[in-house]
Design a protein around this motif. Sequence first.
Motif, PDB file in Angstrom:
ATOM      1  N   ARG A 164       0.827  -1.201   0.000  1.00 21.51           N
ATOM      2  CA  ARG A 164       0.000   0.000   0.000  1.00 21.51           C
ATOM      3  C   ARG A 164       0.866   1.257   0.000  1.00 21.51           C
ATOM      4  NH1 ARG A 164      -3.135   1.624  -1.239  1.00 21.51           N
ATOM      5  NH2 ARG A 164      -4.698   2.406   0.202  1.00 21.51           N
TER       6      ARG A 164
ATOM      7  N   THR B 179       0.815   4.080  -2.934  1.00 23.22           N
ATOM      8  CA  THR B 179       0.588   5.489  -2.630  1.00 23.22           C
ATOM      9  C   THR B 179       1.653   6.374  -3.273  1.00 23.22           C
ATOM     10  OG1 THR B 179      -0.464   4.908  -0.533  1.00 23.22           O
ATOM     11  CG2 THR B 179       0.333   7.164  -0.760  1.00 23.22           C
TER      12      THR B 179
ATOM     13  N   HIS C 140      -6.095  -1.450  -7.966  1.00 17.20           N
ATOM     14  CA  HIS C 140      -5.394  -0.192  -7.743  1.00 17.20           C
ATOM     15  C   HIS C 140      -4.611   0.229  -8.981  1.00 17.20           C
ATOM     16  CE1 HIS C 140      -5.477  -0.522  -3.066  1.00 17.20           C
ATOM     17  NE2 HIS C 140      -6.584  -0.011  -3.569  1.00 17.20           N
TER      18      HIS C 140
ATOM     19  N   GLU D 123     -10.123  -5.653   0.044  1.00 17.01           N
ATOM     20  CA  GLU D 123      -9.675  -5.390   1.414  1.00 17.01           C
ATOM     21  C   GLU D 123     -10.431  -6.266   2.406  1.00 17.01           C
ATOM     22  OE1 GLU D 123      -7.337  -2.597   4.033  1.00 17.01           O
ATOM     23  OE2 GLU D 123      -7.263  -3.166   1.918  1.00 17.01           O
TER      24      GLU D 123
END
Length: 251
Positions: A58, A62, A159, A192
């Motif tokens: 993650r 980001t 993502h 998630e």
Amino acid sequence: MAPLDSVSLHYSTIASHLTGGSHIFSLHKSRSTSAQHRHRVWRSVFLLLLMELHVMRRLYETLYVFNYSSSARMHIFGYLTGLFFYIAAPLSLCTCCAVEVFNFTADQVAEINVEGRDLLSITGSDWWGYVKPITKLGWFEWIGAAIFIWGWVHQCRCHAILGSVRKERTSEYQIPHGDWFELVSSPHYLAEMVIYAGLLVASRGADFTVWLLFEFVVANLGFAAAETQRWYLHKFEDYPRKRRAYLPYIY
């Protein structure tokens, strides 16, 4: 943390200290050193390794996958909730041994004499002795890990799709397509939930705190997914009506 005596120091020895297999714990009110307790500690280590794998990915996303606008902002409540969650989440995965390891570490830290060369010699030996206890975990742990990886891979893909939509757009946001986006509007939230379901299964559902962690993720992301669904429907007249918000064919 290693004892300062003549005992040969290897990863397996250090791991034994941390999992209740050493005489050194007699210094701490003779805590339980049963095989069952050691198994629970190693299960907690396994869960923390999975969590570390998740948060490191993650962090990478980001920094390098998402193309955030310079005007993007986060609500202060959401920011503080995130800070609280990622402090509480790891603790909830190791409630069976967190206090024990903390007390052991706190007592040992006052006695440790840092010797770089000795530490290097320790870290260069007996990797199998360090990994072996994790390989002896049961079916629940490995099935949970498989569920975790399944959700982890799909979240990574979703993502990447979101990141590409942001990079390719000019002035208008585009409807994302591909992977679980064909089923729900927020597949990264669904993934998630699958990830934390995997952690729940790997923990054998034995710790109430892990249940609370899972329920918080489901409720929090379910609310966020509903808001995202409303935004999509308001933003795009041609938005696919068959897509659900969070759970395929259900919600």
